[in-house]
Design an enzyme around this catalytic site. Structure first.
Site, short mmCIF file in Angstrom:
data_model
loop_
_atom_site.label_atom_id
_atom_site.label_comp_id
_atom_site.label_asym_id
_atom_site.label_seq_id
_atom_site.Cartn_x
_atom_site.Cartn_y
_atom_site.Cartn_z
N LEU A 154 44.34 7.25 60.73
CA LEU A 154 43.73 6.52 59.60
C LEU A 154 42.47 7.25 59.14
O LEU A 154 41.39 6.67 59.06
CB LEU A 154 43.43 5.07 60.00
CG LEU A 154 43.34 4.11 58.82
CD1 LEU A 154 44.70 3.83 58.21
CD2 LEU A 154 42.69 2.79 59.22
N GLY A 155 42.60 8.52 58.81
CA GLY A 155 41.48 9.29 58.26
C GLY A 155 41.41 9.08 56.76
O GLY A 155 41.83 8.05 56.24
N ARG A 179 52.02 17.65 59.04
CA ARG A 179 52.55 18.96 59.35
C ARG A 179 53.93 18.72 59.96
O ARG A 179 54.15 17.75 60.69
CB ARG A 179 51.67 19.68 60.39
CG ARG A 179 50.35 20.18 59.82
CD ARG A 179 50.53 21.49 59.07
NE ARG A 179 49.28 21.96 58.50
CZ ARG A 179 48.87 21.66 57.27
NH1 ARG A 179 49.59 20.86 56.50
NH2 ARG A 179 47.72 22.13 56.81
N HIS A 202 56.54 20.77 50.37
CA HIS A 202 55.09 20.79 50.64
C HIS A 202 54.30 20.70 49.35
O HIS A 202 53.36 21.46 49.12
CB HIS A 202 54.71 22.07 51.42
CG HIS A 202 53.51 21.87 52.30
ND1 HIS A 202 53.35 22.50 53.52
CD2 HIS A 202 52.39 21.11 52.14
CE1 HIS A 202 52.21 22.12 54.07
NE2 HIS A 202 51.60 21.29 53.25
N GLU A 208 58.74 25.90 57.52
CA GLU A 208 58.82 26.08 56.07
C GLU A 208 58.88 27.56 55.69
O GLU A 208 58.28 28.41 56.38
CB GLU A 208 57.56 25.47 55.42
CG GLU A 208 57.52 23.96 55.58
CD GLU A 208 56.19 23.36 55.19
OE1 GLU A 208 55.41 24.00 54.46
OE2 GLU A 208 55.92 22.23 55.62
N ARG A 268 42.80 7.93 67.03
CA ARG A 268 42.21 8.24 68.34
C ARG A 268 41.37 7.06 68.83
O ARG A 268 41.38 6.71 70.00
CB ARG A 268 41.36 9.50 68.27
CG ARG A 268 42.16 10.77 68.53
CD ARG A 268 41.37 12.02 68.22
NE ARG A 268 40.90 12.04 66.85
CZ ARG A 268 40.36 13.11 66.26
NH1 ARG A 268 40.24 14.23 66.95
NH2 ARG A 268 39.94 13.06 65.02
#
Lengths: 336, 332
Positions: free
Chosen positions: B170-171, B250, B297, B279, B193
């Site tokens: 949840l950044g 990612r 991407h 990728e 975290r």
């Protein structure tokens, strides 16, 4: 369970018969079962007959139907001829929010009540409109095609899309659906303006009295209004010009809200930047010129189609019918 | 125009190492201000390029612009080859291609893209989610193949309202995704975290539990040792056969082999993926599935945010070269 108030007891003391209901819509199994539990259903699509013959037979049946379920946006029009054929009808329930297939004046003249699907679909349509908008601006489906064709390793990055934040979105029609679209797009940082028959004091969005001016001050135009005489081709050549070559249009109203021929010309000539369309003037026909355009996203009138709202629609339609048959006010009446 | 504070003793603009695909527009913006030593344009192997840079006249580069997930890993060997380097600017939010511990050890400062395109990534994540739940791209294919008049109705999608969305990370980006999905009536859960006191969303201390109480899992966390394959076979099982997964972080955050197996076997319901482990290679099995949405991407950039990124990258370089604090430092 059949509503006791709605059943009519026969003189011989047999179990009360179920009220007769005209069904002019294809329904899934659970909807069909729910209807048959409560009503004696005259099913048009199952009959295989042409509509006039079907209506005529219904009109002279021993216990003719007082109510009808009619699909929205389809080939069936509830007009004077329809109502003449089945004079017993006193209530029409549309399974769409739209009632452009119903002659409201004729119904009013004859005292026939009309109900629609109310807000049953509104969130789903709003969600789909936002999905189309993101797809057009961020080129999601076009990039998808690029990946599926194996072009990513060959051609590298797909061309960039355009940011949502700060985009000026002009909503034509700030009803249930338009309001939910506005609320969602605000969360993305879009700036909302709207056109409606009347300005709405309860909202903080900017009201613009005519669609042409709305278009000239919008990056994205969203058609979320009903279809009626005033709104047919409300998005016409002038409005498309005003929207301009960087502008995008999203339509989840009715195909006929936009002059489709002009829209295609504008797209072909690059006079607008793109379009997200769930509805077309002549469904299921989609103008083939659109198939080769990467800046257009087309879906087959699925804005209303989630399994959740199908079951909500079933409950809501039956709710309206039961209200009618027990002499109570309709849940979602459509007034002239 | 070169910033006068950043000019070298020779009066020439400072040298900047550039690790990014050629043709990028900020290449031009950089060349207006700096002497750009472009790795990909050089065509040389990395050790040769770095050695040449170290010997560059009149001065070797003190800063490098390094693309996310791209051409070079900035590790001990890289830094040994170029001791003049004191600043790295990543063009991504992610810095998994940079050995932060090594940089810290040597006093090399690192900047990333900050929040420049967080909104774009969040918007794309929501677009993928709507697309998977409401089958937008699949319906598009149906129309473009001319199937609408032939086959009639398209299968039903699923409503968004009431869906439990579990966000991993949840950044900046995760928070923006949460805010958008709340407007659709989704219920937000998350794993991070540490729990965040400032939000009202339900916190789950581990991803397995988050997945078992979510209808949609959204991967929005950085890639590092702890989060490699954070979505593994167990988590996919916990998500379950009605669950869908969205990845805009990612590729390596998800065990891609397990994901493809789970999709093949119907053990999860669908996926929206903007990133992949290798990728631009996309597992072939995915290309024929109707319940996945695949984008190359492209969550990262829009035209608008690319130009914002350019401004910010130059801002970071100029701050460093004039001895000021970085605009968007990454702390180890």
């Amino acid at each position: 369970m059949a509503s006791a108030a709605a059943a009519t007891a026969t003189a011989s003391g047999e179990p009360p018969s179920l009220p007769t209901l005209l069904l002019i819509r294809r329904v899934d199994a659970s909807f069909a079962a729910a209807l048959r539990e409560r009503f004696s259903v005259l099913d048009f699509f199952a009959s295989g007959e042409p509509l006039p013959a079907f209506l005529a037979a219904a009109g002279v049946a021993p216990d003719p139907p007082r109510a009808a379920i009619v699909m929205g946006g389809g080939p069936v029009r509830v007009d004077a001829a329809f109502l003449d054929a089945v004079p017993s009808l006193r209530c029409i329930v549309s399974t769409a929010a739209g009632v452009d297939h119903i002659d409201l004046h004729e119904c009013a003249r004859r005292g026939v009540a009309v109900a629609n699907s109310g807000r049953v679909y509104s969130a789903d349509v709003a969600d789909h409109a936002v999905g189309l908008l993101i797809d057009v601006l961020r080129r999601v489906s076009a990039a998808e095609r690029f990946v599926r064709r194996g072009l990513w390793p060959v051609q590298g990055d797909y061309p960039l899309g355009s940011k949502l934040g700060g985009k000026r979105v002009g909503i034509i029609g700030l009803g249930n659906i338009g309001s939910l679209i506005a609320k969602r797009l605000e969360a993305f940082g879009c700036v909302i303006s709207y056109n409606s028959r009347k300005s709405k004091d309860s909202v903080s969005y900017r009201y613009i009295p005519n669609v042409y001016d709305l278009a000239s001050e919008s990056d994205v135009l969203v058609v979320a209004c009903a279809l009626n005489k005033e709104t047919r081709h409300i998005v016409n050549k002038d409005v498309l010009e005003a929207l301009g070559k960087d502008g995008v249009i999203i339509n989840i109203g009715r195909g006929a809200n936009i002059d489709e021929v002009e829209l295609i010309r504008a797209l072909k000539e690059g006079r607008i930047a793109g379009a997200g369309l769930d509805v077309f003037e002549n469904e299921s026909e989609v103008p083939t010129e659109l198939f080769s355009m990467d800046n257009v996203v087309m879906t087959p009138h699925v804005a209303v189609c989630t399994s959740e709202s199908r079951s909500d629609l079933r409950d809501h339609t039956i709710g309206n019918l039961e209200a009618f048959f027990s002499g109570k006010p309709l849940l979602t009446p459509v007034l002239l | 125009m070169a910033s006068s504070a950043a000019a070298t003793a020779s009066g020439e603009p400072p040298a900047i190492l550039f690790f990014r695909r050629p043709g990028a527009p900020f290449n031009a913006a950089l060349r207006q201000r700096f002497r750009v030593l472009d790795f990909l344009a050089s065509g040389e192997p990395l050790p040769v390029f770095l050695a040449a840079a170290a010997a560059a006249a009149p001065d070797p580069p003190r800063a490098a612009v390094v693309m996310g997930g791209g051409a070079a890993r900035v590790d001990a060997a890289f830094l040994d080859a170029l001791p003049s380097l004191r600043c790295l600017v990543s063009t991504a939010a992610g810095v998994d291609h940079i050995d932060l511990a090594e940089c810290a050890r040597r006093g090399v400062v690192v900047a990333n893209s900050g929040t420049v395109y967080s909104a774009d990534v969040a918007d794309h994540a929501v677009g993928l989610l709507i697309d998977v739940l409401r089958c937008v791209s699949a319906a598009e294919r149906f129309v473009r193949r001319g199937l609408w008049p032939l086959q009639g109705d398209f299968p039903l999608g699923s409503k968004l309202a009431g869906r439990r969305v579990g966000i991993i990370g949840l950044g900046n980006i995760g928070s923006l995704i949460a805010k958008r999905l709340e407007a659709f009536g989704c219920i937000i859960h998350y794993n991070s975290r540490r729990q965040k006191g400032s939000v009202s969303y339900k916190y789950f201390p581990n991803v397995h539990d988050l997945a078992s109480e979510s209808d949609v899992l959204v991967v929005a966390c950085a890639l590092n040792k702890e989060t490699q394959h954070i979505v593994n076979k167990d988590v996919l099982e916990a998500l379950g056969k009605e669950g869908i997964i969205i990845n805009i972080s990612r590729g390596a955050n998800i065990d891609e082999g397990e994901l493809v197996r789970a999709l093949n076997e119907g053990r999860i319901a669908g996926a929206g993926l903007d990133v992949f482990e290798n990728e631009p290679a996309v597992p072939a099995e995915l290309l024929s599935m109707n319940n996945v949405v695949l984008t190359p991407h492209s969550a990262v950039f829009t035209l608008e945010s690319r130009s914002d990124l350019c401004d910010q990258m130059i801002g970071n370089l100029e701050a460093f070269l004039s001895g000021k604090p970085l605009l968007t430092p990454v702390l180890p």
